[in-house]
Design an enzyme around this catalytic site. Structure first.
Site, PDB file in Angstrom:
ATOM      1  N   ASN A   9     -43.166  33.710  -9.008  1.00 46.45           N
ATOM      2  CA  ASN A   9     -43.453  33.100 -10.145  1.00 46.45           C
ATOM      3  C   ASN A   9     -44.224  31.849  -9.984  1.00 46.45           C
ATOM      4  OD1 ASN A   9     -43.139  31.790 -12.439  1.00 46.45           O
ATOM      5  ND2 ASN A   9     -41.045  31.340 -12.806  1.00 46.45           N
ATOM      6  N   LYS A  11     -45.488  30.184 -12.105  1.00 46.47           N
ATOM      7  CA  LYS A  11     -45.359  29.050 -13.270  1.00 46.47           C
ATOM      8  C   LYS A  11     -46.831  28.747 -13.661  1.00 46.47           C
ATOM      9  CE  LYS A  11     -41.139  27.614 -11.040  1.00 46.47           C
ATOM     10  NZ  LYS A  11     -40.050  26.689 -10.835  1.00 46.47           N
ATOM     11  N   HIS A  97     -36.433  32.607 -18.379  1.00 44.55           N
ATOM     12  CA  HIS A  97     -36.674  31.504 -17.135  1.00 44.55           C
ATOM     13  C   HIS A  97     -36.024  30.377 -17.904  1.00 44.55           C
ATOM     14  CE1 HIS A  97     -37.629  28.978 -14.121  1.00 44.55           C
ATOM     15  NE2 HIS A  97     -37.869  29.972 -13.446  1.00 44.55           N
ATOM     16  N   GLU A  99     -36.499  27.315 -17.359  1.00 42.56           N
ATOM     17  CA  GLU A  99     -37.674  26.179 -17.641  1.00 42.56           C
ATOM     18  C   GLU A  99     -37.933  26.795 -19.419  1.00 42.56           C
ATOM     19  OE1 GLU A  99     -40.413  26.919 -14.796  1.00 42.56           O
ATOM     20  OE2 GLU A  99     -38.905  25.845 -13.259  1.00 42.56           O
ATOM     21  N   GLU A 169     -30.261  32.482 -11.269  1.00 45.66           N
ATOM     22  CA  GLU A 169     -31.058  31.596 -10.830  1.00 45.66           C
ATOM     23  C   GLU A 169     -30.279  30.181 -11.296  1.00 45.66           C
ATOM     24  OE1 GLU A 169     -35.499  32.252 -10.019  1.00 45.66           O
ATOM     25  OE2 GLU A 169     -35.212  31.661 -12.176  1.00 45.66           O
ATOM     26  N   GLY A 175     -36.473  24.839  -7.387  1.00 46.35           N
ATOM     27  CA  GLY A 175     -37.452  23.792  -6.947  1.00 46.35           C
ATOM     28  C   GLY A 175     -37.018  22.613  -6.478  1.00 46.35           C
ATOM     29  N   SER A 215     -35.231  28.132  -4.434  1.00 40.99           N
ATOM     30  CA  SER A 215     -35.566  27.647  -3.247  1.00 40.99           C
ATOM     31  C   SER A 215     -35.363  28.718  -2.184  1.00 40.99           C
ATOM     32  CB  SER A 215     -34.677  26.289  -2.889  1.00 40.99           C
ATOM     33  OG  SER A 215     -34.917  25.418  -3.657  1.00 40.99           O
TER      34      SER A 215
HETATM   35  C1  PEP Z   1     -38.244  30.006 -10.110  1.00 39.31           C
HETATM   36  O1  PEP Z   1     -38.844  29.004 -10.810  1.00 39.31           O
HETATM   37  O2  PEP Z   1     -37.748  30.965 -10.590  1.00 39.31           O
HETATM   38  C2  PEP Z   1     -37.823  29.154  -8.545  1.00 39.31           C
HETATM   39  C3  PEP Z   1     -36.686  30.204  -8.168  1.00 39.31           C
HETATM   40  O3  PEP Z   1     -38.483  28.374  -8.046  1.00 39.31           O
HETATM   41  P1  PEP Z   1     -38.151  27.711  -6.411  1.00 39.31           P
HETATM   42  O4  PEP Z   1     -38.148  29.150  -5.860  1.00 39.31           O
HETATM   43  O5  PEP Z   1     -39.285  27.095  -6.292  1.00 39.31           O
HETATM   44  O6  PEP Z   1     -36.842  27.358  -6.664  1.00 39.31           O
END
Ligand code: PEP
Length: 252
Positions: A9, A11, A97, A99, A169, A175, A215
């Site tokens: 992703n 973003k 997601h 976000e 998630e 992040g 992460s």
């Molecule tokens: C995400 O945005 O779906 C995500 C898992 O980000 P990160 O891997 O940076 O934690």
């Protein structure tokens, strides 16, 4: 046997030229691999050029969008329809997601409409769920995830759900550089599979693929993928560099 699905992703990152550079880098590193369903999810504006590159080079790489509207067309300023995505060769779409839920007010009902529409248009939805740190610390993880998943699956037929990808998630892991422990990730992914079994049957539950996201790095992917109920990863930051994302895809 569930095929692992690892999606990057991006973003709101990568100008058109940078996106092409990244995909060209991936082509060098992972073009021949078939063990994993690898997917990149660039911003909307990069989809045409990335899609062209994937098809010109004959890459076995899925092309995903990060969101879509459920309607086919109409007065929805700023939105992108499922037909617009398939027209560009998009194969996958991330839905709900955290976000989008937290910053743009997406609801479980909206997620359900989008997942339904994605299936109707032949797109592979990656439906996200996950709890905040506060919810985890107050013992609400299962309730939150159960609410999101059950509502997301509302009235979906079993044959669609068998082909669904659910991304678990935990928001506190996104992040932050602090991934969930493999045991915690497995526990919730197993819980989600149990929910699907209860809503449908064990056959559907055994087919649905469940990703962990938050992460994920080349250092922790193997341990996560060794868990019984983790069938892949949704990767944010570590998907922005070809060598790093390739090491995640080639984890085995
Ligand atoms: C995400 O945005 O779906 C995500 C898992 O980000 P990160 O891997 O940076 O934690």
């Amino acid at each position: 046997m569930r095929k692992p699905v690892i999606a990057g992703n991006w973003k709101m990152n990568k100008l058109v030229g940078e996106a092409s550079e990244l995909v060209a880098g991936l082509w060098e590193e992972i073009s021949g691999q078939d063990a994993v369903e690898a997917v990149v999810c660039p911003p909307f504006v990069d989809l045409p050029s990335v899609g062209r590159l994937i098809s010109e080079r004959g890459m076995t790489l899925g092309l995903g969008a990060q969101n879509m509207h459920w309607e086919e067309s109409g007065a929805f300023t700023g939105e992108v329809s499922p037909g617009m995505l398939t027209d560009l060769g998009v194969t996958h779409v991330i839905i709900g997601h955290s976000e989008r839920r937290q910053l743009f007010g997406e609801t479980d009902q909206g997620v359900n409409r989008k997942v339904t529409s994605a299936f109707e248009h032949g797109l592979q939805p990656i439906m996200c769920c996950g709890e905040t740190l506060k919810q985890r610390e107050s013992g609400q993880t299962e309730d939150v995830v159960s609410g999101q998943v059950k509502c997301g699956l509302f009235e979906l037929p079993a044959e669609w759900v068998s082909g669904l990808v659910i991304a678990y998630e935990p928001i506190w892991a996104i992040g932050t550089g602090v991934a969930a422990s493999t045991a915690d990730a497995q526990e919730v992914c197993g819980y989600i599979r149990g929910l699907v079994a209860a809503e449908y049957d064990t056959g559907v539950a055994e087919s649905v693929r469940i990703q962990y996201g938050g992460s994920v790095t080349p250092e922790n992917i193997s341990e996560l993928m060794a868990m019984d109920d983790i069938d892949g990863a949704l990767v944010g930051g570590a998907s922005l560099k070809a060598d790093v994302f390739s090491r995640i895809v080639m984890f085995s």
